[in-house]
Design a protein around this motif. Structure first.
Motif, PDB file in Angstrom:
ATOM      1  N   LYS A  51       0.836  -1.209   0.000  1.00  0.00           N
ATOM      2  CA  LYS A  51       0.000   0.000   0.000  1.00  0.00           C
ATOM      3  C   LYS A  51       0.869   1.257   0.000  1.00  0.00           C
ATOM      4  N   GLN A  53       3.896   1.526  -1.233  1.00  0.00           N
ATOM      5  CA  GLN A  53       4.484   1.648  -2.570  1.00  0.00           C
ATOM      6  C   GLN A  53       3.469   2.224  -3.550  1.00  0.00           C
ATOM      7  N   ASN A  54       2.246   1.725  -3.501  1.00  0.00           N
ATOM      8  CA  ASN A  54       1.198   2.226  -4.378  1.00  0.00           C
ATOM      9  C   ASN A  54       0.904   3.690  -4.088  1.00  0.00           C
ATOM     10  N   TYR A  55       0.867   4.045  -2.817  1.00  0.00           N
ATOM     11  CA  TYR A  55       0.611   5.427  -2.402  1.00  0.00           C
ATOM     12  C   TYR A  55       1.691   6.346  -2.959  1.00  0.00           C
ATOM     13  N   GLU A  57       3.529   5.853  -5.645  1.00  0.00           N
ATOM     14  CA  GLU A  57       3.403   5.942  -7.085  1.00  0.00           C
ATOM     15  C   GLU A  57       2.249   6.865  -7.479  1.00  0.00           C
ATOM     16  N   VAL A  58       1.092   6.680  -6.862  1.00  0.00           N
ATOM     17  CA  VAL A  58      -0.074   7.484  -7.193  1.00  0.00           C
ATOM     18  C   VAL A  58       0.105   8.933  -6.764  1.00  0.00           C
TER      19      VAL A  58
END
Length: 63
Positions: A51, A53-55, A57-58
């Motif tokens: 999560k 890592q995704n945060y 990136e986004v």
């Protein structure tokens, strides 16, 4: 374990009114939680790491 699960749930796209500094602070808090609590539940720790890592990136696109 509850804190890990809580941050997994809350690590969603931030409110539009959050500043870049607030977004980075929230990300840093998630990293701190992961660092200190990862041994409590490796499963939840891996979900939180994903999560985070995704945060990054986004939200990196938004910053």
């Amino acid at each position: 374990m509850v804190k890990l699960a809580d941050r997994i749930t809350n690590l969603q796209p931030p409110p539009i009114h959050w500043t870049s500094a607030k977004i980075l602070q929230y990300r840093d808090e998630a990293i701190e939680i992961h660092t200190h609590l990862q041994l409590a539940s490796p499963f939840l720790a891996s979900r939180l790491a994903a999560k985070i890592q995704n945060y990054l990136e986004v939200e990196g696109r938004r910053l």
